[in-house]
Write a protein that holds these residues in place. Structure first.
Motif, mmCIF file in Angstrom:
data_model
loop_
_atom_site.group_PDB
_atom_site.id
_atom_site.type_symbol
_atom_site.label_atom_id
_atom_site.label_comp_id
_atom_site.label_asym_id
_atom_site.label_seq_id
_atom_site.Cartn_x
_atom_site.Cartn_y
_atom_site.Cartn_z
ATOM 1 N N SER A 162 0.828 -1.206 0.000
ATOM 2 C CA SER A 162 0.000 0.000 0.000
ATOM 3 C C SER A 162 0.858 1.251 0.000
ATOM 4 O O SER A 162 0.606 2.196 -0.763
ATOM 5 C CB SER A 162 -0.921 -0.011 1.219
ATOM 6 N N VAL A 163 1.891 1.269 0.855
ATOM 7 C CA VAL A 163 2.805 2.406 0.905
ATOM 8 C C VAL A 163 3.514 2.588 -0.436
ATOM 9 O O VAL A 163 3.625 3.702 -0.962
ATOM 10 C CB VAL A 163 3.846 2.213 2.038
ATOM 11 N N THR A 164 3.953 1.469 -1.017
ATOM 12 C CA THR A 164 4.641 1.514 -2.313
ATOM 13 C C THR A 164 3.721 2.027 -3.414
ATOM 14 O O THR A 164 4.103 2.905 -4.207
ATOM 15 C CB THR A 164 5.165 0.114 -2.686
ATOM 16 N N GLY A 165 2.497 1.493 -3.460
ATOM 17 C CA GLY A 165 1.553 1.877 -4.507
ATOM 18 C C GLY A 165 1.162 3.338 -4.440
ATOM 19 O O GLY A 165 1.134 4.039 -5.466
ATOM 20 N N ASN A 166 0.883 3.830 -3.239
ATOM 21 C CA ASN A 166 0.481 5.234 -3.102
ATOM 22 C C ASN A 166 1.644 6.185 -3.333
ATOM 23 O O ASN A 166 1.469 7.254 -3.927
ATOM 24 C CB ASN A 166 -0.132 5.466 -1.720
#
Length: 312
Positions: free
Chosen positions: A36-40
């Motif tokens: 999630s952190v990577t995608g956002n």
């Protein structure tokens, strides 16, 4: 009943127990949080670097990703540290910060989704006047307004929640400090506060939701009148991603904040909270990137640049 000082630590019982199945679930959740952190983060960087995405629609999307990124990084590191170290305490200040940030981002995202629905309305119903009706000044005003309204709600509720005297048994059956869970531990009558908090949450959710319904009612009316099948498909494709995100956000928010007290369960609250604080922030960039050709194009362009750098 003995009361404790408000500066003492709270105890977060957490989402997982010290068993092998729960250790596996913890690793799954941690992997999802990292994704999630990577995608956002990637979504924000793509929108910032690609000039083709420098329009209000994608600027609002970058703010949505920023809110999701902040939510995950506020909740998950503390949850992971407590589980791995076995130290489940959190200070009063840390608890207040989690309440403030989660409510700020929740309220802010609610109004930001309304702003995004207005953007879609202008793009579909008034495409020739888009630059006038959805100019950068208005875009910034809606964005700052979303952050301000969310922060005002978060500050008010965090301050009010921590002002109560709490009992000696100050264990929170949750994996982060959430207002409704914390209020249950108070050693005083909180019925007035709970009613005010309930009304506040309803207004913070229903006002933007009504604006979203109005926007999409007008969009639907315009789409029905379109003669071109291709134009209808393009309009539905443009709105489907946003509607999916709206459904995920409001489904979780209504379950947490708008249910009657008699229907609340700690286990259900933890599961739904995990959904909107960890899983939804992962789904948002996936939904927009997989359904949006311009975002996919920006990502492919970025991959091409990375490949050229590696070859050199």
């Amino acid at each position: 009943m003995e009361k404790r000082n408000s500066t003492s630590d709270f105890i977060l019982l957490g989402l997982f127990k010290d068993t092998r199945p729960h250790l596996f679930l913890f690793m799954v959740v941690l992997t999802i949080a990292i994704a999630s952190v990577t995608g956002n983060t990637l979504t924000i960087l793509l929108i910032h670097q690609d000039s083709r995405l420098h329009i209000p629609m994608y600027f609002l999307l970058s703010q949505l990703s920023l809110m999701d990124l902040m939510l995950v990084t506020t909740i998950v590191p503390k949850m992971a540290a407590n589980y791995l170290t076995g130290k489940k305490s959190i200070s009063s200040a840390g608890c207040g910060l989690q309440i403030f940030v989660s409510l700020t981002l929740g309220g802010g995202e609610s109004f930001l989704l309304a702003a995004m629905s207005y953007d879609r309305y202008v793009a579909i119903c008034h495409p020739l006047r888009y630059s006038v009706l959805m100019n950068w000044q208005l875009c910034w005003q809606m964005t700052l307004g979303s952050w301000f309204l969310g922060a005002a709600d978060g500050l008010m509720q965090a301050a009010a929640t921590l002002s109560f005297p709490y009992c000696r048994a100050h264990e929170i059956d949750h994996f982060f400090c959430e207002g409704p869970m914390l209020v249950r531990l108070a050693c005083t009558d909180t019925s007035v506060y709970e009613n005010v908090m309930y009304i506040c949450c309803v207004l913070m959710l229903l006002i933007p939701f009504c604006l979203i319904l109005i926007s999409y009612s007008l969009i639907l009316s315009a789409v029905v009148q379109m003669r071109s099948t291709e134009a209808r498909k393009k309009a539905f494709a443009t709105c489907s991603s946003h509607l999916t995100v709206v459904g995920l956000f409001y489904g979780a928010a209504i379950f947490i904040y708008m249910r009657p007290k008699s229907y609340r369960s700690a286990n259900h609250d933890k599961i739904v909270s995990a959904f909107y604080t960890i899983f939804t922030p992962l789904l948002n960039p996936l939904i927009y990137s997989l359904r949006n050709s311009e975002v996919k194009g920006a990502f492919q362009k970025w991959l091409g640049k990375c490949a050229n750098i590696n070859h050199e």
